[in-house]
Design an enzyme around this catalytic site. Structure first.
Site, PDB file in Angstrom:
ATOM      1  N   VAL A   1      28.272   0.336  78.813  1.00 38.17           N
ATOM      2  CA  VAL A   1      28.701   1.476  77.841  1.00 38.17           C
ATOM      3  C   VAL A   1      29.893   0.947  76.924  1.00 38.17           C
ATOM      4  CG1 VAL A   1      27.829   3.352  79.506  1.00 38.17           C
ATOM      5  CG2 VAL A   1      30.328   2.555  79.808  1.00 38.17           C
ATOM      6  N   ASP A   2      30.305  -0.178  77.200  1.00 40.71           N
ATOM      7  CA  ASP A   2      31.353  -0.899  76.326  1.00 40.71           C
ATOM      8  C   ASP A   2      30.690  -1.911  75.397  1.00 40.71           C
ATOM      9  OD1 ASP A   2      30.842  -2.858  77.932  1.00 40.71           O
ATOM     10  OD2 ASP A   2      32.732  -2.919  78.896  1.00 40.71           O
ATOM     11  N   ASP A   3      31.410  -2.503  74.737  1.00 38.79           N
ATOM     12  CA  ASP A   3      30.999  -3.702  73.538  1.00 38.79           C
ATOM     13  C   ASP A   3      30.862  -4.722  74.270  1.00 38.79           C
ATOM     14  OD1 ASP A   3      30.490  -2.104  71.180  1.00 38.79           O
ATOM     15  OD2 ASP A   3      32.551  -1.756  71.017  1.00 38.79           O
TER      16      ASP A   3
END
Ligand code: WTA
Length: 695
Positions: free
Chosen positions: A564-566
């Site tokens: 859910v992060d980059d």
């Protein structure tokens, strides 16, 4: 910075991403997940008879103890290892933890005050128990017909010789040793040699570029690096020594000189006389190691002394040096290995991972050796010389447990069933998967075609940071659902939380966190405890945050939905979008870059780069290649973008933040789902980008 949205670890940005990613994450056929979710695949009666844990009820009972009395649970297991000095129990506790940033510094310790050595436990202990002649490594070379066999006694001797050499070079407890090697048996041997003398190994995957190697060297400052002259991977020869030379020159210029480069003469790939050489610094492994004593005294270390560093990508900044210590990691790697693969003494285990990644640490080196397992160490790639290679190897060594990544499964699946069915595979008992969510269609092919419906699949969810499995089936204990990693391992307390850090109960989806420490977790990031806290413990206070989204179903099974992060997961390799962007903007013609992931049939995710060139620079095929090369040379070939999308402008908010949500939709060609663009500083950018898609 240039990309406009630093501070990615802020809750706001995770929240912004979550709306997009956790709900329709990169789990390949996400739709299929929900349709197929009710399929439950049970192990056969015959399998369950030999299962270490044979029912969910038995698991529940053990699990309950592991979370209610972690000290008792892990203490009992730890006692089965050799301790030079037994770990002290204080007030009934043998561990201490604070993972709540509101209560002060995050600190975790297990078995502190106990003294042991993981190399001793992995090798000497078995040799002393009479297993010296058991095969430890069946080494299988890249080319068919090239192989070698090493018993536990032989591995121990080689480890001792290398350890003696390292000591003779002044390497002592706590010193870092860099390792940049192909999958020769000497790679795990090198790791064990470091552990034996208390040195801290820092293995860098030999697919990283000179620049990446240099950055890692500068961070952990080793005085010695172990490498090999070259490697043949598939049909390609890669000259590793040249890459190391380049990295060492950069390191010297950057202020850290590595005094010794111990080079394994891999004459199958390149001749000695064709290897670049710097007298005084470079030494041939074969000239100095085999002449060493075959015995080497163990350096006893505290359970909390550092065992290794392993660099991994995050959503921002430079790679993080994940630091693991000795005692807790040892107990955890060994126990997870045993249970998740239902290991028995007569198994032959094969993990296709490279030691350059955490899987090669915990489940190619330490976990199996701590259990006294015989294993295959494979130098090559799964589809060389053809798509039947893996099954040929399975039959050759009668492999019983086979552990690989979904990307390999999907790529083999594309070659059809024939290359699989051509080989018997009758020895196989358990199959494993790691690295990314496995899509149900790949799961089923793996189960039905590779495993002839006979082998349970352990879909193991974990991370470099967790040291070992966190959510995984225990084969035979409960039914499997294709695409689900199922239930938490002993001692692991997952929490699915919402954007306000509220734990969700029952059926739910959200951010996957963990609410208490476990023995194998990382203790800090090398030289940056603040970053450790802000990255993992600050986003959701009171929890360890994994960076993954997940769903929990009515049976308590966990379904991982991706990052859910980059962070992008390409063929199971973690790549930070920020790293790729910074490589792209290092090209003199590139003004700005924004990188997102997109669904990729084989790799899971591919890399999609939006690139803005300097004014008056024309986009060309030549420039496209040069940009891709910039990433290859800054990071490594495995991080090369699949698509370069020329972007005269990027969609930014009025405050200059790039709206990645929009870029993701354009990358995945979901143009009707671009959504609300009214907050953009210039809304015409979106249409411009859409028009340039595929150009
Ligand atoms: C992903 C590799 C779903 C996840 C061991 C995690 C998985 C990241 C699985 C860690 C799995 C790994 N199901 N996702 N079975 N295994 N991942 O540090 O996104 O290289 O956060 O460790 O891989 O990657 P790392």
């Amino acid at each position: 910075g240039r990309r406009g949205d630093s501070g990615l670890n802020s809750l706001a940005s995770i929240r912004a991403n979550f709306a997009i990613k956790a709900l329709d994450g990169p789990a390949g056929d996400a739709v299929a997940v929900s349709v197929e979710r009710e399929d439950v695949v049970e192990a056969s009666e015959a399998f369950r008879e030999r299962a270490l844990v044979s029912s969910r009820a038995q698991y529940e009972e053990m699990y309950k103890r592991s979370v209610e009395d972690p000290d008792g649970f892990w203490g009992d297991i730890a006692s089965t290892f050799f301790w030079k000095k037994k770990f002290p129990v204080k007030d009934g506790k043998l561990h201490s933890e604070n993972i709540d940033v509101r209560k002060g510094r995050v600190a975790v310790e297990w078995f502190k005050g106990g003294e042991t050595n993981i190399c001793y436990n992995a090798l000497d202990r078995h040799v002393e128990a009479g297993l010296g002649d058991k095969v430890a490594f069946y080494w299988e070379g890249n080319d068919v017909g090239v192989d070698a066999k090493l018993t536990y006694k032989e591995v121990l001797e080689r480890v001792c010789q290398l350890a003696n050499y390292l000591r003779s070079q002044g390497v002592k407890k706590g010193d870092a040793v860099a390792i940049y090697m192909p999958m020769l048996a000497e790679l795990p041997i090198a790791m064990l040699a470091c552990a034996r003398i208390g040195a801290v190994h820092s293995v860098v995957f030999a697919g990283f570029s000179a620049e990446s190697l240099y950055q890692r060297i500068l961070d952990c400052k080793p005085n010695i690096i172990l490498t090999s002259s070259a490697v043949k991977r598939g049909a390609k020869i890669i000259n590793l020594k040249d890459i190391v030379d380049d990295a060492l020159v950069r390191a010297s210029e950057g202020g850290h000189t590595v005094g010794t480069c111990l080079t394994f003469d891999n004459n199958l790939a390149i001749k000695r006389e064709d290897t670049a050489w710097q007298e005084g610094r470079d030494i041939w492994w074969q000239d100095v190691v085999p002449s060493q004593e075959k015995k080497c005294e163990v350096e006893w270390v505290d359970a909390e002394d550092t065992l290794f560093l392993l660099y991994t990508s995050g959503s921002t900044g430079k790679p993080k040096g994940v630091l693991h210590t000795t005692g807790g990691y040892m107990v955890y790697a060994a126990t997870t290995f045993k249970h998740a693969f239902n290991y028995h003494d007569d198994d032959v285990y094969w993990c296709t991972a490279d030691c350059g990644w955490i899987t090669g640490h915990s489940y190619l080196t330490y976990g199996p050796l701590l259990n006294g397992a015989s294993m295959v160490v494979f130098e090559g790639v799964p589809n060389y010389p053809d798509a039947g290679r893996c099954w040929e190897i399975v039959d050759k060594y009668n492999v019983t447990i086979f552990y690989t990544a979904p990307t390999a499964i999907r790529s083999l699946m594309r070659s059809g069933d024939e290359p699989v069915k051509r080989h018997s595979r009758k020895s196989l008992r358990v199959l494993g998967s790691v690295g990314e969510p496995i899509n149900p269609s790949a799961w089923k092919w793996y189960h039905e075609v590779v495993g002839d419906k006979r082998c349970p699949i352990s879909d193991t969810w974990w991370q470099t940071e967790t040291g070992g499995f966190m959510i995984t089936p225990l084969p035979g204990a409960w039914g499997l659902k294709p695409g689900s990693a199922t239930l938490p391992f002993f001692g692991v307390q997952p929490a699915v939380v919402d954007e306000n850090a509220q734990e969700q109960h029952g059926e739910c989806s959200g951010y996957l966190c963990v609410k208490a420490a476990w023995p194998g977790m990382m203790r800090t990031l090398q030289g940056d405890h603040d970053r450790y806290e802000t990255t993992y413990f600050a986003p959701f206070k009171g929890f360890y945050f994994s960076g993954d989204g997940c769903r929990r179903d009515k049976d308590g099974y966990y379904w991982l939905t991706g990052r859910v992060d980059d962070v992008i997961n390409v063929s199971g390799h973690r790549i930070g979008t920020a790293e790729v962007e910074s490589a792209l903007v290092s090209h003199p013609m590139c003004a700005e870059a924004a990188v997102v992931g997109f669904d990729h049939e084989v790799k899971g995710q591919g890399i999609y780069a939006f690139v803005t060139l300097l004014e008056d620079v024309e986009y060309s095929e030549e420039l496209r290649k040069a940009l891709i090369n910039a990433v290859r040379s800054q990071i490594g070939a495995f991080a090369a973008p699949d698509v370069i999308h020329w972007a005269p402008g990027l969609p930014k908010t009025r405050s200059g933040k790039i709206m990645r949500r929009i870029l993701r939709k354009i990358a995945s060609n979901e143009l009707d789902q671009v959504g609300d663009i009214s907050t953009l500083a210039d809304t015409s950018v979106v249409e411009q980008l859409i028009n340039l898609r595929g150009k």
